[in-house]
Design a protein around this motif. Structure first.
Motif, short mmCIF file in Angstrom:
data_model
loop_
_atom_site.label_atom_id
_atom_site.label_comp_id
_atom_site.label_asym_id
_atom_site.label_seq_id
_atom_site.Cartn_x
_atom_site.Cartn_y
_atom_site.Cartn_z
N SER A 1 -5.56 -13.02 14.08
CA SER A 1 -5.40 -11.84 14.55
C SER A 1 -4.48 -10.97 13.96
N ALA A 2 -3.58 -11.52 13.31
CA ALA A 2 -2.64 -10.69 12.38
C ALA A 2 -3.27 -10.37 11.23
N ARG A 3 -3.94 -11.03 10.55
CA ARG A 3 -4.92 -10.63 9.49
C ARG A 3 -5.79 -9.50 9.79
N VAL B 1 -2.46 -6.59 -3.25
CA VAL B 1 -1.89 -7.08 -4.67
C VAL B 1 -0.46 -6.79 -4.84
N GLY B 2 0.15 -8.01 -5.20
CA GLY B 2 1.53 -8.04 -5.07
C GLY B 2 1.89 -9.41 -5.33
N GLU B 3 3.35 -9.49 -5.94
CA GLU B 3 3.85 -10.89 -6.24
C GLU B 3 4.54 -11.54 -5.00
N ASN B 4 4.34 -13.00 -4.81
CA ASN B 4 4.77 -13.73 -3.64
C ASN B 4 6.23 -13.92 -3.79
N ASP B 5 7.10 -13.65 -2.97
CA ASP B 5 8.44 -13.93 -2.97
C ASP B 5 8.76 -14.93 -1.89
N GLN C 1 4.51 -10.46 5.56
CA GLN C 1 3.30 -10.17 4.91
C GLN C 1 3.62 -9.74 3.46
N ASP C 2 4.67 -8.74 3.24
CA ASP C 2 4.85 -8.24 2.19
C ASP C 2 5.80 -9.15 1.22
N TYR C 3 6.39 -10.25 1.75
CA TYR C 3 6.93 -11.45 1.01
C TYR C 3 5.81 -12.21 0.39
N LEU C 4 4.98 -12.45 1.03
CA LEU C 4 3.89 -13.20 0.78
C LEU C 4 2.42 -12.59 0.93
N PRO C 5 2.14 -11.56 -0.04
CA PRO C 5 1.05 -10.83 0.07
C PRO C 5 -0.33 -11.71 -0.16
N SER C 6 -0.37 -12.36 -0.96
CA SER C 6 -1.54 -13.28 -0.99
C SER C 6 -1.88 -14.16 -0.24
N PRO D 1 11.52 -5.37 0.60
CA PRO D 1 10.55 -5.61 -0.15
C PRO D 1 9.59 -4.12 -0.01
N THR D 2 8.97 -3.78 -1.38
CA THR D 2 8.09 -2.76 -1.33
C THR D 2 6.79 -3.10 -0.71
N PRO D 3 6.17 -2.56 0.20
CA PRO D 3 4.77 -2.98 0.60
C PRO D 3 3.91 -3.04 -0.45
N PRO D 4 2.94 -4.05 -0.65
CA PRO D 4 1.87 -4.24 -1.55
C PRO D 4 1.13 -3.34 -1.57
N SER D 5 0.30 -2.73 -2.84
CA SER D 5 -0.58 -1.86 -2.59
C SER D 5 -1.95 -2.63 -2.31
N ILE D 6 -2.79 -1.95 -1.75
CA ILE D 6 -4.21 -2.46 -1.26
C ILE D 6 -5.20 -2.03 -2.01
#
Length: 391
Positions: free
Chosen positions: A114-116, A193-197, A312-317, A374-379
């Motif tokens: 549901s979150a996805r 798109v983004g790096e996982n923290d 979700q922004d710390y773990l964008p993938s 964090p900076t929100p990842p680009s979609i």
């Protein structure tokens, strides 16, 4: 289907499933009254709803990161409702625990997917995600009222009436699932798109765990605490309703405040306020209890939707895993502390057992002090289906 319509339906569906997280605590006074369970015994019911959920949730999160499983929303909603509906029908404590655990599995299966889908439907909007979270908080808030109404109809034998929200939630999510399927956008937007923290995500998760211990501990015993303080069962139901209802306003307020000051900063101040509020709940006598319950609810819920988007922004993938952890797993883990609180209450007093909960938001605050904004990842952009007209 417009974005606001999709989020509204998903929010209502979220409310329908989270009724069953709130229903467990709301049923506690009735199990005490009708079956003479002690504090440790009824807290075991909260543990049953939380334990399997805690272990199952990461599995569902990992699965939804690999495969899209939108069918989980209606199926898990029905599972959550059926478990609670059956919990009052058997006099066997073992069967009661099994039914409550079944409901917990349904809740666990619901949240990662549901979150996805909510992120997909919201097109990355933090405010839209805040409204999605608010739906769940409203479900918590309505749970005591629904349980009280069902119990008035015939006590624990009336728990089958509580399946009605599940039926409604399962039906309401279907139009959203069909709309998202027609857009052919699920796979493309599920992987921003983004790096996982990972380090920040782990610290965030620990902060949410301590927040969960405080909230679940209070939600399990606040009704009994209010009964002892104010002298009536109605006072207990009202206190639990205030605790849950404040969360609905807290989530929306958190989204508005974060737009100006940032999610991490707002969460830090909220946890500081929650320390004083919980102390008031535990130690201040009389009707002023309700003011402190409302303040506690706001302090613990203002960060709630912010933590989902932060995760979700710390773990964008791995947004399925991130949503499952911040929206589900860490919330469920809070139930693991409830038997300890119940056992301490049996050997001392309920007020003494609730006092350690004052430290929980302080620990959450300490972890938030180490977190970056964090900076929100680009979609990535998606190619629309030629057969689907633009919105």
């Amino acid at each position: 289907m417009r974005r606001n319509t999709s989020i509204t339906l998903l929010s209502i569906g979220h409310a329908c499933i989270d009724v069953y997280q709130g229903a467990v605590a709301a049923l506690v006074p009735f199990f005490v009254a009708e079956r003479a369970y002690d504090y440790a015994t009824v807290s075991g019911m909260v543990l049953a709803a939380s334990l399997l959920s805690s272990f199952v949730q990461p599995l569902f999160g990992a699965l939804t990161d690999r495969w899209t499983m939108p069918w989980l929303l209606p199926v898990s909603t029905l599972l959550g409702g059926v478990g609670i509906a059956l919990s009052g029908l058997s006099g066997s404590y073992g069967l009661t625990l099994a039914f409550v655990a079944l409901s917990g599995i349904g809740v666990a299966a619901y949240h990662p997917e549901s979150a996805r889908l909510a992120r997909l439907a919201s097109e990355g909007s933090h405010n839209a995600m805040a409204w999605f979270s608010t739906g769940g908080n409203l479900g918590f808030a309505l749970a005591p009222l629904m349980v009280a109404a069902a119990m008035a109809a015939g006590g624990l034998r009336s728990t089958p009436l509580l399946v009605l929200p599940a039926l409604a939630g399962a039906v309401l999510c279907l139009p959203v699932l069909r709309a998202l399927a027609r857009r052919h956008a699920t796979a493309a937007v599920a992987a921003p798109v983004g790096e996982n923290d990972v380090g920040s995500f782990v610290r965030l998760s620990l902060a949410v765990v301590y927040r969960s211990i405080a909230f679940v501990g209070l939600s399990t015993f606040i009704a009994l605490h209010a009964q002892q303080t104010l002298g009536s069962t109605a006072a207990g139901t009202a206190a639990l309703f205030v605790l849950y209802l404040g969360g609905a306003f807290g989530s929306v307020l958190g989204g508005a405040l974060a737009a100006r000051w940032g999610r991490v900063t707002v969460s830090r101040w909220s946890y500081l306020a929650a320390i004083a509020a919980i102390a008031g709940v535990v130690f201040v006598p009389g009707p002023a209890l309700y003011l402190f319950v409302a303040a506690t609810s706001a302090g613990l819920y203002i960060p709630f939707s912010l933590q989902i988007t932060l995760g979700q922004d710390y773990l964008p993938s791995r947004i399925g895993t991130a949503g499952g952890v911040t929206l589900g797993l860490t919330v469920s883990i809070g139930g693991l502390a409830s038997p300890l609180i119940g056992a301490l209450a049996d050997h001392t007093t309920l007020r003494t057992a609730l006092a350690p909960l004052i430290l929980m938001p302080a620990l959450s605050w300490l972890f938030f002090r180490t977190l970056p904004e964090p900076t929100p990842p680009s979609i990535p952009e998606t190619t629309p289906d030629p057969a689907t007209p633009p919105a």
